[in-house]
Scaffold this motif. Structure first.
Motif: not given
Length: 324
Positions: A309-317
């Motif tokens: 993962x190279x960008x911030x994860x979505x809080x829901x995921x």
């Protein structure tokens, strides 16, 4: 008279109930319509891997998310998909991890065009740079591509960037070849017809476009030598060494060394936490559908969903993956 009065009162009551019922029915339908979730999924060319997986994800969401109306659409892949996301034309997109990073950091293809709000749902599978030609061309190495007509992916796709990087490691650039901006399907037809000499295809293997070519011709996959691969992984840390096993395609009698990146499912921060959670859960509790859609489906798992993962994860995921 008393009976007539009672009858009239009953009729008025029934009419009132009927009007109220109709009103409630209309309100209920309006509410149901308002709850409809339109989810457009940006994939890639029809001869790649994104497209069949996107179709499978759409089916999963339509079956498991109340009110979902999900559809997969063919696109120019990663770079084009980032733009579609930011324009609000799609809600989910397949994007390679390197392209996502460039967009979020405003570098490389997105220099001075930083994209705000990109969020990852999950990393799904490794994508491999496959440089394919036909045995009859006599091309044996990346260096032999000099002066040749080479398909470098659809305009705006991550394949074009991969091609630039691989050529760069071999002392070449697009100025040294005759670049052809073609989708995988167009590249396959070009090779079969003799209109191009080689093609860059970045996708999970086996790739439909290459299988299509190999049904009629003897294909040759060009290796990326270890020293060149080391050079590229050092400069571009999103890449990792990959081996395309012998027998992946007909007449491929030995392993071929190459490089790979990670495919991700990307959304934006405009998606609410509950929707992102529901989508992620629906996908990762129905992985058998992805396995049936394409061979790379077997590489998709909850355990590896945060790798690369190279960008911030979505809080829901993030909420879904943090659950026991």
């Amino acid at each position: 008279m008393k009976k007539k009065g009672l009858a009239l009162l009953a009729a008025i009551t029934m009419l009132a109930l009927l009007i109220t019922g109709c009103s409630q029915s209309g309100e209920q339908k309006a509410a149901e319509k308002a709850e409809k979730k339109f989810i457009n999924i940006a994939t890639g060319g029809t001869a790649g891997v994104y497209y069949p997986l996107g179709g499978a994800i759409a089916e999963i969401l339509n079956k498991n998310l109340p009110g979902a109306n999900a559809t997969a659409q063919s696109t120019g892949a990663s770079v084009a998909n980032v733009n579609l996301l930011t324009q609000g034309n799609v809600q989910i997109a397949f994007v390679q991890n390197d392209i996502a990073y460039y967009a979020a950091s405003g570098t490389e293809l997105f220099k001075d065009k930083k994209v705000e709000g990109l969020k990852a749902l999950a990393a799904i599978y490794p994508e491999t740079i496959q440089v394919v030609t036909l045995d009859k061309t006599g091309i044996k190495s990346i260096a032999d591509l000099k002066g040749k007509k080479v398909a470098v992916g659809a305009a705006g796709s991550s394949v074009t960037v991969n091609a630039q990087h691989v050529l760069e490691a071999h002392g070449l650039s697009f100025a040294d070849i005759k670049p052809q901006y073609l989708s995988f399907a167009e590249a396959a037809n070009g090779l079969k017809d003799g209109n191009i000499d080689a093609a860059f295809v970045t996708a999970g293997f086996p790739t439909a476009a290459i299988q299509d070519i190999s049904a009629q011709h003897k294909v040759v996959l060009l290796p990326i030598a270890d020293d060149k691969a080391d050079q590229l992984t050092k400069k571009y840390p999103f890449y990792s060494k990959v081996v395309i096993p012998a027998g992946t395609y007909p007449n491929q009698d030995k392993d071929v060394t190459s490089l790979g990146a990670k495919a991700m499912l990307v959304v934006t921060d405009k998606m609410d936490e509950q929707t992102a959670y529901d989508i992620t859960k629906a996908i990762f509790t129905n992985l058998e559908k992805l396995k049936a859609a394409h061979n790379v489906g077997k590489l998709i798992s909850k355990e590896s969903a945060k790798d690369g993962i190279s960008i911030p994860m979505h809080p829901g995921a993030e909420k879904y993956f943090s659950e026991k």
